[in-house]
Scaffold this motif. Structure first.
Motif, PDB file in Angstrom:
ATOM      1  N   MET A   1       0.823  -1.196   0.000  1.00  0.00           N
ATOM      2  CA  MET A   1       0.000   0.000   0.000  1.00  0.00           C
ATOM      3  C   MET A   1       0.871   1.265   0.000  1.00  0.00           C
ATOM      4  O   MET A   1       0.470   2.266  -0.555  1.00  0.00           O
ATOM      5  CB  MET A   1      -0.915  -0.047   1.228  1.00  0.00           C
ATOM      6  N   ARG A   2       2.073   1.173   0.601  1.00  0.00           N
ATOM      7  CA  ARG A   2       2.926   2.364   0.710  1.00  0.00           C
ATOM      8  C   ARG A   2       3.233   2.985  -0.643  1.00  0.00           C
ATOM      9  O   ARG A   2       2.981   4.166  -0.864  1.00  0.00           O
ATOM     10  CB  ARG A   2       4.288   2.007   1.339  1.00  0.00           C
ATOM     11  N   LEU A   3       3.815   2.185  -1.513  1.00  0.00           N
ATOM     12  CA  LEU A   3       4.282   2.734  -2.787  1.00  0.00           C
ATOM     13  C   LEU A   3       3.148   3.142  -3.720  1.00  0.00           C
ATOM     14  O   LEU A   3       3.257   4.185  -4.379  1.00  0.00           O
ATOM     15  CB  LEU A   3       5.270   1.774  -3.425  1.00  0.00           C
ATOM     16  N   PRO A   4       2.045   2.400  -3.802  1.00  0.00           N
ATOM     17  CA  PRO A   4       0.936   2.916  -4.624  1.00  0.00           C
ATOM     18  C   PRO A   4       0.403   4.262  -4.124  1.00  0.00           C
ATOM     19  O   PRO A   4       0.097   5.145  -4.934  1.00  0.00           O
ATOM     20  CB  PRO A   4      -0.126   1.814  -4.517  1.00  0.00           C
ATOM     21  N   LEU A   5       0.317   4.435  -2.816  1.00  0.00           N
ATOM     22  CA  LEU A   5      -0.132   5.733  -2.289  1.00  0.00           C
ATOM     23  C   LEU A   5       0.862   6.830  -2.646  1.00  0.00           C
ATOM     24  O   LEU A   5       0.471   7.927  -3.065  1.00  0.00           O
ATOM     25  CB  LEU A   5      -0.315   5.662  -0.770  1.00  0.00           C
ATOM     26  N   MET A   6       2.139   6.528  -2.499  1.00  0.00           N
ATOM     27  CA  MET A   6       3.161   7.509  -2.845  1.00  0.00           C
ATOM     28  C   MET A   6       3.109   7.835  -4.338  1.00  0.00           C
ATOM     29  O   MET A   6       3.265   8.997  -4.732  1.00  0.00           O
ATOM     30  CB  MET A   6       4.542   6.994  -2.440  1.00  0.00           C
ATOM     31  N   ALA A   7       2.886   6.817  -5.166  1.00  0.00           N
ATOM     32  CA  ALA A   7       2.802   7.055  -6.614  1.00  0.00           C
ATOM     33  C   ALA A   7       1.656   7.999  -6.935  1.00  0.00           C
ATOM     34  O   ALA A   7       1.791   8.877  -7.799  1.00  0.00           O
ATOM     35  CB  ALA A   7       2.647   5.728  -7.354  1.00  0.00           C
ATOM     36  N   LEU A   8       0.525   7.832  -6.241  1.00  0.00           N
ATOM     37  CA  LEU A   8      -0.603   8.740  -6.478  1.00  0.00           C
ATOM     38  C   LEU A   8      -0.250  10.167  -6.067  1.00  0.00           C
ATOM     39  O   LEU A   8      -0.711  11.129  -6.688  1.00  0.00           O
ATOM     40  CB  LEU A   8      -1.835   8.262  -5.715  1.00  0.00           C
ATOM     41  N   ALA A  10       2.485  11.552  -6.505  1.00  0.00           N
ATOM     42  CA  ALA A  10       3.360  12.159  -7.518  1.00  0.00           C
ATOM     43  C   ALA A  10       2.589  13.160  -8.371  1.00  0.00           C
ATOM     44  O   ALA A  10       3.182  14.061  -8.966  1.00  0.00           O
ATOM     45  CB  ALA A  10       3.995  11.074  -8.393  1.00  0.00           C
ATOM     46  N   ASN A  11       1.260  13.005  -8.420  1.00  0.00           N
ATOM     47  CA  ASN A  11       0.425  13.941  -9.185  1.00  0.00           C
ATOM     48  C   ASN A  11       0.179  15.241  -8.452  1.00  0.00           C
ATOM     49  O   ASN A  11      -0.319  16.185  -9.039  1.00  0.00           O
ATOM     50  CB  ASN A  11      -0.925  13.295  -9.511  1.00  0.00           C
ATOM     51  N   GLY A  12       0.473  15.278  -7.166  1.00  0.00           N
ATOM     52  CA  GLY A  12       0.252  16.475  -6.373  1.00  0.00           C
ATOM     53  C   GLY A  12      -0.351  16.123  -5.030  1.00  0.00           C
ATOM     54  O   GLY A  12      -0.718  14.967  -4.778  1.00  0.00           O
ATOM     55  N   PRO A  13      -0.473  17.114  -4.163  1.00  0.00           N
ATOM     56  CA  PRO A  13      -0.975  16.859  -2.813  1.00  0.00           C
ATOM     57  C   PRO A  13      -2.403  16.303  -2.816  1.00  0.00           C
ATOM     58  O   PRO A  13      -3.203  16.616  -3.700  1.00  0.00           O
ATOM     59  CB  PRO A  13      -0.964  18.245  -2.157  1.00  0.00           C
ATOM     60  N   ALA A  14      -2.680  15.478  -1.821  1.00  0.00           N
ATOM     61  CA  ALA A  14      -4.020  14.906  -1.661  1.00  0.00           C
ATOM     62  C   ALA A  14      -4.198  14.502  -0.205  1.00  0.00           C
ATOM     63  O   ALA A  14      -3.228  14.303   0.523  1.00  0.00           O
ATOM     64  CB  ALA A  14      -4.205  13.697  -2.579  1.00  0.00           C
ATOM     65  N   HIS A  15      -5.443  14.363   0.208  1.00  0.00           N
ATOM     66  CA  HIS A  15      -5.696  13.834   1.553  1.00  0.00           C
ATOM     67  C   HIS A  15      -6.100  12.365   1.408  1.00  0.00           C
ATOM     68  O   HIS A  15      -6.311  11.854   0.307  1.00  0.00           O
ATOM     69  CB  HIS A  15      -6.724  14.669   2.316  1.00  0.00           C
ATOM     70  N   TYR A  68      -1.216  15.547   1.994  1.00  0.00           N
ATOM     71  CA  TYR A  68       0.135  14.997   1.952  1.00  0.00           C
ATOM     72  C   TYR A  68       0.722  15.219   0.568  1.00  0.00           C
ATOM     73  O   TYR A  68       0.003  15.232  -0.425  1.00  0.00           O
ATOM     74  CB  TYR A  68       0.100  13.489   2.248  1.00  0.00           C
ATOM     75  N   GLU A  69       2.042  15.375   0.538  1.00  0.00           N
ATOM     76  CA  GLU A  69       2.756  15.477  -0.726  1.00  0.00           C
ATOM     77  C   GLU A  69       4.077  14.737  -0.598  1.00  0.00           C
ATOM     78  O   GLU A  69       4.592  14.532   0.501  1.00  0.00           O
ATOM     79  CB  GLU A  69       2.974  16.930  -1.132  1.00  0.00           C
ATOM     80  N   LEU A  70       4.606  14.318  -1.746  1.00  0.00           N
ATOM     81  CA  LEU A  70       5.882  13.614  -1.761  1.00  0.00           C
ATOM     82  C   LEU A  70       7.021  14.553  -1.415  1.00  0.00           C
ATOM     83  O   LEU A  70       7.027  15.718  -1.828  1.00  0.00           O
ATOM     84  CB  LEU A  70       6.167  13.041  -3.154  1.00  0.00           C
ATOM     85  N   THR A  71       7.988  14.044  -0.684  1.00  0.00           N
ATOM     86  CA  THR A  71       9.248  14.759  -0.501  1.00  0.00           C
ATOM     87  C   THR A  71      10.174  14.318  -1.635  1.00  0.00           C
ATOM     88  O   THR A  71       9.846  13.423  -2.425  1.00  0.00           O
ATOM     89  CB  THR A  71       9.879  14.393   0.854  1.00  0.00           C
ATOM     90  N   ASP A  72      11.334  14.922  -1.706  1.00  0.00           N
ATOM     91  CA  ASP A  72      12.295  14.515  -2.732  1.00  0.00           C
ATOM     92  C   ASP A  72      12.681  13.048  -2.548  1.00  0.00           C
ATOM     93  O   ASP A  72      12.782  12.297  -3.528  1.00  0.00           O
ATOM     94  CB  ASP A  72      13.539  15.409  -2.694  1.00  0.00           C
ATOM     95  N   SER A  73      12.891  12.634  -1.296  1.00  0.00           N
ATOM     96  CA  SER A  73      13.255  11.228  -1.068  1.00  0.00           C
ATOM     97  C   SER A  73      12.074  10.308  -1.398  1.00  0.00           C
ATOM     98  O   SER A  73      12.278   9.185  -1.874  1.00  0.00           O
ATOM     99  CB  SER A  73      13.760  11.006   0.357  1.00  0.00           C
ATOM    100  N   ARG A  75       9.876  10.908  -3.795  1.00  0.00           N
ATOM    101  CA  ARG A  75       9.850  10.855  -5.264  1.00  0.00           C
ATOM    102  C   ARG A  75      10.929   9.892  -5.769  1.00  0.00           C
ATOM    103  O   ARG A  75      10.689   9.112  -6.687  1.00  0.00           O
ATOM    104  CB  ARG A  75      10.049  12.266  -5.833  1.00  0.00           C
ATOM    105  N   GLU A  76      12.086   9.897  -5.145  1.00  0.00           N
ATOM    106  CA  GLU A  76      13.154   8.952  -5.510  1.00  0.00           C
ATOM    107  C   GLU A  76      12.717   7.510  -5.241  1.00  0.00           C
ATOM    108  O   GLU A  76      13.008   6.618  -6.037  1.00  0.00           O
ATOM    109  CB  GLU A  76      14.432   9.274  -4.738  1.00  0.00           C
ATOM    110  N   ALA A  77      12.030   7.284  -4.119  1.00  0.00           N
ATOM    111  CA  ALA A  77      11.569   5.926  -3.775  1.00  0.00           C
ATOM    112  C   ALA A  77      10.544   5.430  -4.792  1.00  0.00           C
ATOM    113  O   ALA A  77      10.572   4.259  -5.189  1.00  0.00           O
ATOM    114  CB  ALA A  77      10.977   5.912  -2.366  1.00  0.00           C
ATOM    115  N   VAL A  78       9.647   6.303  -5.228  1.00  0.00           N
ATOM    116  CA  VAL A  78       8.648   5.912  -6.233  1.00  0.00           C
ATOM    117  C   VAL A  78       9.337   5.616  -7.563  1.00  0.00           C
ATOM    118  O   VAL A  78       9.028   4.619  -8.219  1.00  0.00           O
ATOM    119  CB  VAL A  78       7.556   6.992  -6.402  1.00  0.00           C
TER     120      VAL A  78
END
Length: 168
Positions: A1-8, A10-15, A68-73, A75-78
Motif C-alpha cells: 500500500m505504501r508505494l501505490p499511495l506515494m505514486a498517487l 506524484a500527481n500532487g498533494p491529496a488527503h 500529503y505530498e511527496l518529498t524529494d526522497s 519521489r526517488e523511492a517511487v
C-alpha cells in the motif's frame, strides 16, 4: 500500500480520502477496496520516515483536513519502485507445499488436494468472469487486472492438470 499511495501523490498533494477514491477509480471492483483507516496509518508512517510531508488545511465549514505530498526522497523511492523488477517466480506456493508434504505426513491425499484446489480455482474464475461482465467497460486498468487474474487462474488450472497426470 505504501508505494501505490506515494505514486498517487506524484500527481500532487491529496488527503487520505482522495487517495482512497483514486485507488477505487483506478482499479474498480477488481481489486479489494482499500481500508481508509489503513490508508491513514500508512500515510502517518510515510510521514514519519520523511517520504511524504503532511500539512493541515483549514476549512471554514468543516473540520481541518491533512493533505500529503511527496518529498524529494519519496519521489526517488517511487522512481526506484517503478524501475525495480519482480524478483521471484511463484515458487513459494502454499498449495504446492501441501501437495509435496501430503505423502510424507499421510494426512491428505494428493489427488484429493488437487481436485479441491481445482474446484476453488474454477469458482474464482467464475467470480472473476462475472466481475468482468459487471465492471465498467471504460475502466481499462480494472479490465486488465481482471483479465490477468483469469489468465493466472487458467495457468494454475493447467499446472494442476499436469500435477495430477504426473502423480497418477
Amino acid at each position: 500500500m505504501r508505494l501505490p499511495l506515494m505514486a498517487l501523490l506524484a500527481n500532487g498533494p491529496a488527503h487520505g480520502y482522495e487517495l482512497k477514491q483514486a485507488l477505487e477509480r483506478l482499479f474498480g471492483a477488481a481489486y479489494p477496496q482499500p481500508n481508509i483507516g489503513q490508508i491513514y496509518v500508512t500515510l502517518g508512517r510515510l510521514e514519519k520516515t520523511g517520504l511524504i510531508r503532511g500539512e493541515d488545511v483549514t476549512q471554514s465549514d468543516r473540520p481541518n483536513k491533512r493533505t500529503y505530498e511527496l518529498t524529494d526522497s519519496g519521489r526517488e523511492a517511487v522512481a526506484a519502485w517503478f524501475e525495480d523488477l519482480s524478483h521471484e517466480p511463484r515458487v513459494r506456493d502454499e498449495f504446492f507445499m501441501k501437495l509435496a508434504l501430503a505423502p510424507q505426513t499421510r494426512m491428505a491425499d494428493q489427488i484429493s488436494l488437487i481436485n479441491k484446489q481445482r474446484r476453488h480455482y474454477l469458482n474464482l474464475m467464475r467470480a472473476m468472469s462475472r466481475l468482468a461482465a459487471e465492471e465498467d467497460q471504460g475502466n481499462l486498468i480494472s479490465q486488465l487486472l481482471i483479465e490477468g487474474a483469469i489468465l493466472h487462474l487458467q495457468a494454475d488450472l493447467d499446472w494442476l492438470e499436469r500435477c495430477q497426470e504426473d502423480l497418477e
